[in-house]
Design an enzyme around this catalytic site. Structure first.
Site, PDB file in Angstrom:
ATOM      1  N   CYS A  85      14.390 -62.821  12.438  1.00 28.08           N
ATOM      2  CA  CYS A  85      14.478 -64.082  11.970  1.00 28.08           C
ATOM      3  C   CYS A  85      16.000 -64.410  11.796  1.00 28.08           C
ATOM      4  CB  CYS A  85      13.713 -64.379  10.898  1.00 28.08           C
ATOM      5  SG  CYS A  85      14.169 -66.065  10.254  1.00 28.08           S
ATOM      6  N   CYS A 121      17.666 -68.261  17.837  1.00 28.41           N
ATOM      7  CA  CYS A 121      16.397 -68.261  17.035  1.00 28.41           C
ATOM      8  C   CYS A 121      15.219 -67.456  17.933  1.00 28.41           C
ATOM      9  CB  CYS A 121      15.969 -69.664  16.907  1.00 28.41           C
ATOM     10  SG  CYS A 121      14.449 -69.996  16.365  1.00 28.41           S
TER      11      CYS A 121
END
Ligand code: DGL
Length: 258
Positions: free
Chosen positions: A72, A179
């Site tokens: 992440c 991302c």
């Protein structure tokens, strides 16, 4: 010997890292944690993300991991220091890994609003090389769209045009998908860009670094991926997550609620 690896993300974004890992090796046992209760991370502020990072470490603490793959970018950008210090095991992150392999000068980055606000990508890349032009663009609606059970292709196309417009004006040479959810819509983004703009999924650099650290046994690349040694955990909505696992990884798997 099997290495026990933890992977976490707010949701399905970590699948890009999981797949990249399993493509290169079969000597790992993976514990995948999706913090579905708190998704999206990308619109939370830095102190909220730092609090979450501590909780993630607490959850992994008794799992006897050999390494953690930080799947992440948002947590990577805001709380790498916490993840690295609390678990006391090797941690592999996307942002530092990819920054080491970028060699273009005009760099576009698509990321969550929180990652963009942290400027961590900019900081790490600029520490490696000087005289770069780095243009970041926050994509507030991508994650919720990608997490939908059925992708709304029209909406994702619209959002992609919107988010890419500022980057394209700057003649970027490379686009970093900052991302981990975004590589899941790689094909849509690819269509919008000139062939000479390189699109980079940071998971490849992360896995390369990981494989250098834990030397890799050779596995045949055309073998189907096996998820037998992967356990999935979520913080909410295990039924919905099991549908997503079926869609994106094409497997039926038990999803355990934490
Ligand atoms: N996939 C994560 C990232 O790479 C988190 C996205 C989100 O939950 O907003 O930033």
């Amino acid at each position: 010997m099997k290495f026990k690896i933890g992977i976490f993300d707010s949701g399905i974004g970590g699948f890009t890292i999981l797949k990249a890992l399993l493509k290169t090796r079969n000597d790992v046992e993976v514990i995948y944690l999706a913090d579905t209760m708190r998704i999206p991370y990308g619109n939370k502020n830095s102190s909220q993300i730092r609090y979450i990072a501590k909780e993630i470490c607490n959850w992994f603490a008794d799992k006897k991991l050999d390494a953690l793959l930080i799947a992440c970018n948002t947590t990577n950008a805001c709380a790498l220091d916490i993840l690295e210090s609390k678990l006391n095991i090797p941690c592999f992150d996307l942002i530092n890994s990819v920054s080491e392999v970028i060699n273009q000068k005009t760099i576009g980055i698509l990321a969550t609003p929180t990652t963009v606000k942290s400027s961590y990508y900019e900081k790490v890349i600029s520490a490696q090389r000087k005289n770069l032009k780095i243009i970041q663009q926050g994509c507030p609606e991508f994650v919720s769209e990608i997490e939908k059970n059925k992708l709304d292709i029209k909406k994702i196309n619209f959002l992609s045009d919107l988010y890419l417009s500022s980057l394209l004006k700057e003649n970027i040479e490379v686009l970093i998908l900052g991302c981990s959810h975004y590589p899941l819509i790689y094909n849509i983004i690819r269509e919008k860009l000139d062939k000479n703009i390189n699109i980079i999924d940071p998971s490849a650099a992360l896995i390369e670094k990981f494989n250098k650290f834990f030397s890799t046994p050779k596995i045949s690349s055309n073998k189907a991926l096996s998820y037998d040694n992967v356990s999935f955990f979520v913080t909410a909505g295990n039924e919905q997550f099991s549908q997503k696992v079926k869609f994106w990884l094409e497997i039926n798997k038990e999803i355990r609620l934490v």
